[in-house]
Design an enzyme around this catalytic site. Structure first.
Site, PDB file in Angstrom:
ATOM      1  N   THR A 126       0.840  -1.208   0.000  1.00  0.00           N
ATOM      2  CA  THR A 126       0.000   0.000   0.000  1.00  0.00           C
ATOM      3  C   THR A 126       0.872   1.254   0.000  1.00  0.00           C
ATOM      4  O   THR A 126       1.991   1.233   0.513  1.00  0.00           O
ATOM      5  CB  THR A 126      -0.941   0.046   1.223  1.00  0.00           C
ATOM      6  N   THR A 147      -0.714   1.894   6.351  1.00  0.00           N
ATOM      7  CA  THR A 147      -0.433   0.710   5.550  1.00  0.00           C
ATOM      8  C   THR A 147      -0.382  -0.461   6.531  1.00  0.00           C
ATOM      9  O   THR A 147      -0.234  -0.256   7.734  1.00  0.00           O
ATOM     10  CB  THR A 147       0.921   0.819   4.811  1.00  0.00           C
ATOM     11  N   GLY A 194      -5.028  -4.357   7.195  1.00  0.00           N
ATOM     12  CA  GLY A 194      -6.200  -3.492   7.166  1.00  0.00           C
ATOM     13  C   GLY A 194      -7.276  -3.885   8.152  1.00  0.00           C
ATOM     14  O   GLY A 194      -7.988  -3.026   8.689  1.00  0.00           O
TER      15      GLY A 194
HETATM   16  N1  GLY Z   1      -3.761  -1.830   4.316  1.00  0.00           N
HETATM   17  C1  GLY Z   1      -4.081  -2.392   3.091  1.00  0.00           C
HETATM   18  C2  GLY Z   1      -5.015  -3.519   3.174  1.00  0.00           C
HETATM   19  O1  GLY Z   1      -5.148  -4.134   4.216  1.00  0.00           O
HETATM   20  O2  GLY Z   1      -5.658  -3.814   2.189  1.00  0.00           O
END
Ligand code: GLY
Length: 345
Positions: free
Chosen positions: A198, A249, A252
């Site tokens: 990310t 990042t 998530g």
């Molecule tokens: N931080 C990016 C994701 O988890 O998709």
């Protein structure tokens, strides 16, 4: 031209007036002039963002121009073209943008076939009454605005996906029924703590306005349709023109469950430095990580999430859950790497 509507001194005075002792902590980094920050993969992005700002661009256009360099780079396997695909071998992209002066946001999720999801997110912000478009609807909207559909799966990403398929066994994201104390479900963190990529980028322009973008291909080999934190306002990024901006990042799911970018802005609002606010968010995730399968042998989160922030005065900082790392910052003196704070070694 007035660069910022409040100075750092005003910021500290206002924070102190609100009874916030931490506002008097020494700042981690202080930068005058245009400022851009990004995750470690954003060296070229912050340099481009500051170049755009110096040429008079609004911060939102500047950060999007910056991350476009990474979205089109086939060698970054975590963002845009060349990003690793989902479990079916299809690249699905997520992105969000937020514009400080208007307080508006736009985002796309599970978008297929469009190399620059951040640009589509900006169209959502500017040309709809909505904030988030997903999947087929997001792609139709992008086509309506002239984006062409491309194959985003590079040969390298396809071969990596094939290797994953061929050695799949039980290592995917589907879980059997399990309790909070079940540690080994077969799948746990086969990707390693740093598998999430990310790019996040935030900037302050010459008018003192702040904007942000986060863009990603998400978790490699994810269940099709899985959406991470990146396109979710308050999680993958947040921006308040009177306070600052933050983005993330990393894993998530942990951020989605704790709304950390919004949390970081609120901590900076009451006087935390950007770095302290980011550390606070890391602590919040650690406190809320209760499942054994997400912990290491000492009970700490076994994954990583990183946060990046700047405040209205131009102070910048970042923090992550595990291990040393760097983020990037650019200003009039150019782009450079700076150390981030971390909770656990
Ligand atoms: N931080 C990016 C994701 O988890 O998709």
């Amino acid at each position: 031209m007035q660069k910022y509507s409040i100075t750092r001194r005003d910021f500290l005075r206002n924070s102190a007036a609100a009874g916030v002792a931490t506002a008097l902590q020494p700042k981690i980094h202080s930068l005058a002039g245009p400022v851009a920050i990004a995750s470690q993969n954003g060296f070229a992005a912050v340099a481009r963002a500051v170049e755009e700002i110096n040429a008079g661009a609004d911060a939102l256009d500047a950060v999007i121009a910056g991350v476009n360099l990474v979205e089109e780079d086939p060698n970054d396997i975590t963002v845009g073209y060349g990003g690793l695909p989902n479990a079916d071998g299809v690249v699905e992209l997520d992105s969000a943008v937020m514009h400080g002066p208007t307080g508006r946001a736009g985002a796309v999720a599970s978008l297929q076939g469009i190399k620059y999801p951040s640009r589509v997110a900006k169209y959502v912000l500017e040309r709809t009454d909505h904030v988030l478009l997903v999947g087929e609807g997001a792609q139709k909207f992008a086509r309506m605005h002239g984006f062409s559909i491309e194959n985003l799966l590079t040969e390298e990403a396809r071969e990596t996906w094939v290797r994953w398929r061929e050695t799949l066994s039980n290592r995917d994201d589907y879980l059997p029924p399990h309790g909070p104390d079940d540690a080994d479900l077969g799948e746990t963190f086969h990707r390693g703590p740093d598998h999430w990529g990310t790019i996040h980028c935030s900037a302050i322009d010459l008018r003192g306005n702040i904007s942000s973008v986060t863009t990603t291909s998400g978790l490699p080999f994810k269940i099709p349709g899985r959406v991470g934190d990146s396109p979710i306002i308050g999680a993958g990024l947040y921006c308040d023109n009177e306070v600052g901006a933050a983005g993330s990042t990393g894993r998530g799911e942990a951020n989605l469950e704790n709304c950390c970018s919004f949390l970081i802005i609120e901590r900076m609002r009451v006087g935390d430095s950007p770095q302290d606010a980011c550390l606070y968010a890391c602590e919040r995730i650690a406190q809320n990580t209760h499942l054994a399968r997400l912990q290491n042998e000492t009970g700490e989160p076994a994954f990583n999430v990183s946060f990046y922030a700047l405040n209205k005065a131009g102070d910048v900082g970042g923090a992550r859950i595990r291990g040393q790392a760097e983020m990037v910052v650019a200003d009039r003196s150019g782009a450079r790497y700076i150390e981030m704070a971390h909770l656990f070694p």
